[in-house]
Structures are given as C-alpha cells and as structure tokens.
Enzyme design. Structure first.
Site, short mmCIF file in Angstrom:
data_model
loop_
_atom_site.label_atom_id
_atom_site.label_comp_id
_atom_site.label_asym_id
_atom_site.label_seq_id
_atom_site.Cartn_x
_atom_site.Cartn_y
_atom_site.Cartn_z
N GLU A 33 0.56 -4.97 -41.20
CA GLU A 33 1.00 -3.34 -41.39
C GLU A 33 0.35 -2.97 -42.29
O GLU A 33 -0.72 -3.70 -43.47
CB GLU A 33 2.13 -4.03 -42.68
CG GLU A 33 3.22 -4.23 -42.69
CD GLU A 33 4.22 -3.60 -41.17
OE1 GLU A 33 4.46 -2.56 -40.68
OE2 GLU A 33 4.90 -4.63 -40.81
N GLY A 121 15.83 4.87 -42.33
CA GLY A 121 15.10 4.72 -43.86
C GLY A 121 14.88 3.12 -43.98
O GLY A 121 15.07 2.87 -44.88
N ASP A 171 4.13 3.04 -34.66
CA ASP A 171 5.49 2.99 -34.58
C ASP A 171 6.16 3.76 -32.94
O ASP A 171 6.52 3.19 -31.22
CB ASP A 171 6.14 3.86 -35.43
CG ASP A 171 6.15 2.91 -36.58
OD1 ASP A 171 5.88 1.46 -36.51
OD2 ASP A 171 6.48 3.80 -37.48
N TYR A 221 3.60 6.55 -49.29
CA TYR A 221 2.96 5.96 -48.42
C TYR A 221 1.21 6.78 -48.69
O TYR A 221 0.77 6.61 -47.96
CB TYR A 221 3.62 6.01 -47.43
CG TYR A 221 3.54 6.03 -45.71
CD1 TYR A 221 4.00 5.06 -45.00
CD2 TYR A 221 2.40 6.44 -44.65
CE1 TYR A 221 3.16 4.38 -43.90
CE2 TYR A 221 1.79 6.07 -43.72
CZ TYR A 221 2.30 5.28 -42.84
OH TYR A 221 1.80 4.81 -42.25
#
Length: 385
Positions: A33, A121, A171, A221
């Site tokens: 991640e 979300g 993604d 982010y």
C-alpha cells in the site's frame, strides 16, 4: 440491478434501447500500500463487484451521462477539449473522453447509463472502475486500438491530470488486467507483471467496509505523495536511485540521517519496508504458506497505522478485532486509507460468526455498523454485449 432492469432503465432515460453493455470490476489490494507511486511492487486483484455501462450512439453530437446510483446528470456537447467541473462522478468519464479526443480518436455523440455496486469512497477503486470501463467502451466503439495496459495508463492520466490526484497505476491496472482466481504482482515502475494463483485453502477473503466514505482528492493523499518525494530527494544526495522502492532496508538505515524530518523519515520507512513485504508475500503464496501471508498483512497494517498514518479508528478497530478472532489469520486496511475498507483472511466455516461478532464489536467502538462480505477474485474489464 439485473441487466434486464438496467435495459429498462436505459430506455426510460433515453427513449431507445441500449446498443452495448460493458463491465469493469473494482479491486482490492492484497498487500503493497502507498508504494505504487514510489516505483514499488503491489499485489492487487479484481473482484466481482464493479460498474456496468450501457451505451447507445446518438446523432446530436452530445455526451449524455446518467447513473442509477447518483442523482447528478449532465449533457456535454462534443468539443476539442474538456475540463473538470466540480467533483461529481461524471467528471471521470468526461476525463476519459478528453484523453481520447487529445489522442486524435474521432468520437460521436453517446448516451451513457452507469450502474455500480462498489460503495463510493470505500477504497475499492470505484473511480478506476469508471475510468477503465469508459475507456474500454470508447476503445471498442471507435476502434481505438489500445491494449488493456494502454487503457489503464489512460485512466491514470485522467486521475492525475484531469482529477488532480497524484495516484499511481495500481488501481487502473488491476481492474483492466485482473484474472479469475489470481492476484496480479505488478512492478509499478516498469509495468512488468505476473499472475499468482491466490490459493487460500479453507479460508475466504473477507472485505469489511468501514462505512466511512472519503474523497481522496480532498484528503491527505497528495500530502503523503509530496512527503515521499521529499524523502526521495534527500536520499538522492547519497544514493543513486530514481524511486524510494529502489532503496534497500540496509541502505535506508545507513543513510536515514540525511532525512531531516521524523515524519518524512517514517513515510520513507513504510514505503521501503512495504515493498519488501510484497516480495515476501509472493514467496508465501508460491510456497502455500498462507499463515505467513496473513502475518505479512498484519505487519503491513501496523506500518500503515504508525509510520504512514493513514488508517484511523475505524480501520484499526476492524484489524484489532481480527487479531482476537481465532479463525482469522491476517487483516489489513486496503486502498489509500482515511476510511474505506479492510480485508481479512477468515476460515470459510467461521465467516458468519466472524461477521456477526465483528459487527457487534465495531458498533460498540465506532457507533455504527460496518459492511461485511466475502469476495471472489474475478476477471478485469470486459464487453458483455
């Protein structure tokens, strides 16, 4: 909604039948991640949940956007370029149209109806699903000639340049290139990838939605992205590297003093150690050591919690419970954090008990209920009709 129901909904909106139907899944990241934008290795997979798109051409030189799940609609006239207006969902497909237009691919008017079952979300990549889905549809309808990897890269440009989020390629790549029953091991720098059979025996992959939505463009982010860039720049004073993930743990420990900020140092330590965990996770999967894989999941979450600081009480509550549940061997937040989802490896026979006990525990700690469901690893973007 079933496909038949969606066809009826399309006719209700546009007074004509849909001509084509496409589907793109969401994704979970099994491990790795916040390293996709640091040139590292990630291990995502596509899931059965996702977004369906019904399309028909029109003669009006207009792109009409409707969605079953959102009240916002817009009609956009064909033009030479497009720009984002606010943060509504339709900006993602408009951004894709902008990319196709800039590539010189001639489009015509289209009527779009989107429908998805990915919680918005939630960290399951609803935005990447919409981007790659729209790109795949336009590629098919107008003979764009792009490969699925190129569609993923186009989706990333939409996310970065059109929407303003400094995300990596993971993604879009996962939802474009997903393979049934396989994880995708992806080098985010070179785009080299391989499929790894995700064989977990008596266990099931559980997805737990915190039900705390967040909008990444409005979150921290981009702040994490910039902190990593700062760490890289400082380490480049003493190391010849292009990405943080090229730095070994040994070299980092030797030269970490050049980073003059504890927070930035912690961000770099997470990135470098997480990249190694992905490599270790591959070895665990290949050797069939699913318990080791679970241990790495817990270690990943601990790093994201303490070093990268992107988890929060909701995600931490889920992982804390998982550690007390005997038939759960690993859990971690998945996606960017700040809310969203966690994943866990739970024995199939105990999944119902897991869901009930976790729901009660979470409700007592957080004040509302999570969503708990099992996940199946699935194929990437595809044409239905």
């Amino acid at each position: 909604m079933t496909i038949d129901n969606l066809k009826l909904e399309f006719e209700k909106n546009f007074n004509k039948p849909a001509q084509h139907i496409f589907f793109c899944p969401g994704r979970v990241n099994l491990i790795g991640e916040h390293i996709d934008y640091n040139g590292g290795m990630v291990m995502p997979c596509a899931i059965t949940m996702g977004t369906t798109l019904l399309v028909a051409k029109n003669e009006d030189n207009i792109f009409r956007f409707r969605a079953v799940d959102f009240p916002e609609t817009t009609d956009v006239a064909q033009q030479s370029s497009y720009s984002k207006t606010g943060y509504e969902w339709f900006n993602y497909p408009v951004g894709v149209i902008h990319e196709f237009t800039q590539a010189g691919i001639e489009l015509s008017g289209l009527d779009f109806l989107f429908s998805g079952n990915l919680p918005i979300g939630s960290g399951l990549s609803s935005s990447a699903s919409i981007e790659v889905l729209t790109a795949h549809a336009l590629n098919e309808l107008f003979n764009g000639g792009m490969s699925k990897v190129e569609l993923a890269l186009l989706g990333k440009r939409v996310e970065n340049d059109f929407m303003g989020l400094n995300s990596g390629i993971m993604d879009q790549f996962a939802v474009a290139m997903g393979k049934d029953s396989n994880a995708v091991l992806l080098n985010c720098d070179t785009l080299d990838y391989e499929y790894l059979p995700f064989e977990i025996g008596d266990y099931v992959l559980a997805i737990v939605n915190t039900n705390k939505p967040r909008k990444l463009v409005e979150s921290k982010y981009n702040e994490r992205f910039n902190e990593c860039r700062t760490a890289l720049k400082q380490l480049q004073q003493v190391l010849s590297v292009d990405h943080l993930c090229e730095v070994s743990i040994e070299d980092f420990n030797k030269h970490r003093a050049v980073i003059n900020d504890t927070t930035v140092e912690n961000r770099a330590l997470h990135v470098i150690s997480e990249d190694q965990r992905v490599k270790d996770a591959k070895l665990a999967l290949v050797s069939g050591d699913i318990k080791r894989f679970g241990e790495l999941m817990y270690a990943s979450h601990a790093s994201l919690q303490s070093l990268y600081e992107v988890s929060g009480i909701e995600l931490d509550t889920i992982v804390d419970f998982c550690k007390t549940f005997d038939d759960c061997i690993g859990a971690r937040m998945t996606g960017a954090g700040f809310g969203g989802c966690a994943i866990a490896l739970v024995k199939k026979d105990s999944f119902d008990d897991f869901g009930e006990q976790l729901t009660q525990y979470y409700n007592e700690k957080v004040g509302y209920q999570p969503g708990v469901f099992s996940s199946v690893i699935a194929e990437g973007v595809r044409t239905i009709v």
